[in-house]
Design an enzyme around this catalytic site. Structure first.
Site, PDB file in Angstrom:
ATOM      1  N   PRO A 172       0.812  -1.213   0.000  1.00 51.96           N
ATOM      2  CA  PRO A 172       0.000   0.000   0.000  1.00 51.96           C
ATOM      3  C   PRO A 172       0.849   1.267   0.000  1.00 51.96           C
ATOM      4  O   PRO A 172       1.681   1.462   0.877  1.00 51.96           O
ATOM      5  CB  PRO A 172      -0.843  -0.114   1.274  1.00 51.96           C
ATOM      6  CG  PRO A 172      -0.161  -1.104   2.132  1.00 51.96           C
ATOM      7  CD  PRO A 172       0.579  -2.013   1.219  1.00 51.96           C
ATOM      8  N   GLU A 173       0.660   2.082  -1.009  1.00 51.24           N
ATOM      9  CA  GLU A 173       1.315   3.377  -1.108  1.00 51.24           C
ATOM     10  C   GLU A 173       0.220   4.436  -0.960  1.00 51.24           C
ATOM     11  O   GLU A 173      -0.913   4.091  -0.624  1.00 51.24           O
ATOM     12  CB  GLU A 173       2.039   3.495  -2.460  1.00 51.24           C
ATOM     13  CG  GLU A 173       3.020   2.344  -2.703  1.00 51.24           C
ATOM     14  CD  GLU A 173       3.747   2.417  -4.040  1.00 51.24           C
ATOM     15  OE1 GLU A 173       3.954   3.523  -4.553  1.00 51.24           O
ATOM     16  OE2 GLU A 173       4.099   1.344  -4.573  1.00 51.24           O
TER      17      GLU A 173
END
Length: 280
Positions: free
Chosen positions: A2-3
């Site tokens: 997850p960015e």
DNA sequence: CATACGTCCTGCCAGC
DNA sequence: TGCTGGCAGGACGTAT
């Protein structure tokens, strides 16, 4: 994985579901992923409500409501590492089995629960007071989608930096929220070789990169993030941006912009995908 | 200060 | 078939 776009998608999903609901019980199944400790986390959450869900870079910030007579504010900070998930789902009973063996914390509401899961256990949940939050926030570079992140701010960030431009994009203290996938996509969009020393970028390249950062991140948020292997949003749904990736995970495939092939190399210790013909 | 690199953790897959 | 080794990577600690 997850960015920024994935965390932002999760944030929006949680904002729609958990706010104002009393936290009935907290079950910590792996205390290693909880700070400062299991007892403190349980005590800090039970009987309260989440009043706000914010994001800084890849960190989620949950504001906690105060109990009667309290004046100190407190927060739950979540970092999902690479495989972390926060999934909200209806629960039939409080005794319901946890959703998977990788679920380490369960936050129970009436008729629902929020599960914090992480196969690789790189992430953690942390209870913080105002000072603890401030200390964490101080470590982040500018938020790339905010108005205050101007081309001038970006130019100043590159000035004098001899590190590879990809390493700079990944450095959360320089610019917040970009991880390995979007760094590669941003550099491809801007036509910049990931190995270039940051300070050697021309004005034109610097501004192309600036526009690429904002546009890729915005598009990815619109597509609800990228699911390569583990990512799901707060409702358990996969993202959509993986279908639009131009170079990440496409080693050996034809470059979308020329007749060349996408190559994979190591930059800043990370697997890096790029087109040597399009990215100079 | 700036930069580079090892470490944490587990699942997965290529290779034998 | 079963094992092994390497890789995935976000963030932090340590070394240069």
């Amino acid at each position: 994985m997850p960015e920024l776009p994935e965390i932002e998608t999760i944030r929006k999903g949680l904002e729609e579901t958990i706010l104002g609901r009393p936290i009935l019980a907290v079950e910590v199944r792996d205390a290693r992923l909880v700070r400062p400790g299991k007892a403190a986390l349980v005590r800090g959450l039970e009987g309260r409500k989440f009043t706000r869900v914010a994001r800084r870079g890849k960190m989620l910030i949950f504001s906690l409501g105060q109990k009667k007579g309290e004046c100190a504010k407190s927060y739950l900070l979540a970092r999902l590492g690479m495989t972390g998930r926060l999934v909200y789902a209806a629960a039939k009973s409080e005794q319901e089995a946890p959703p998977s063996k990788h679920c380490h914390v369960l936050i129970r509401f009436s008729q629902a629960r929020l599960a914090y899961c992480d196969a690789r256990r790189f992430g953690h949940l942390e209870l913080a007071d105002e000072a603890g939050l401030a200390e964490k926030l101080a470590r982040f570079g500018p938020e790339p989608l905010e108005k205050s992140f101007t081309l001038g701010v970006w130019r100043a960030l590159l000035r004098g930096r001899r590190t590879a431009i990809k390493a700079l994009l990944l450095d959360q203290a320089r610019i917040a929220g970009i991880g390995n996938i979007y760094a590669d996509e941003i550099l491809f969009r801007a036509g910049v070789d990931p190995r270039r020393a940051a300070a050697t970028l021309t004005d034109g390249e610097t501004s192309k990169l600036y526009r690429a950062i904002r546009s890729i991140l915005r598009q990815a948020i619109r597509a609800r993030g990228t699911t390569v292997s583990d990512y799901v949003d707060a409702t358990g749904r996969s993202g959509g941006f993986q279908n639009r990736l131009q170079v990440y995970g496409r080693e050996g495939e034809r470059c979308p912009g020329c007749a060349g092939k996408v190559q994979r190399i190591q930059v800043a210790g990370r697997s890096t995908h790029f087109c040597p013909r399009c990215q100079k």
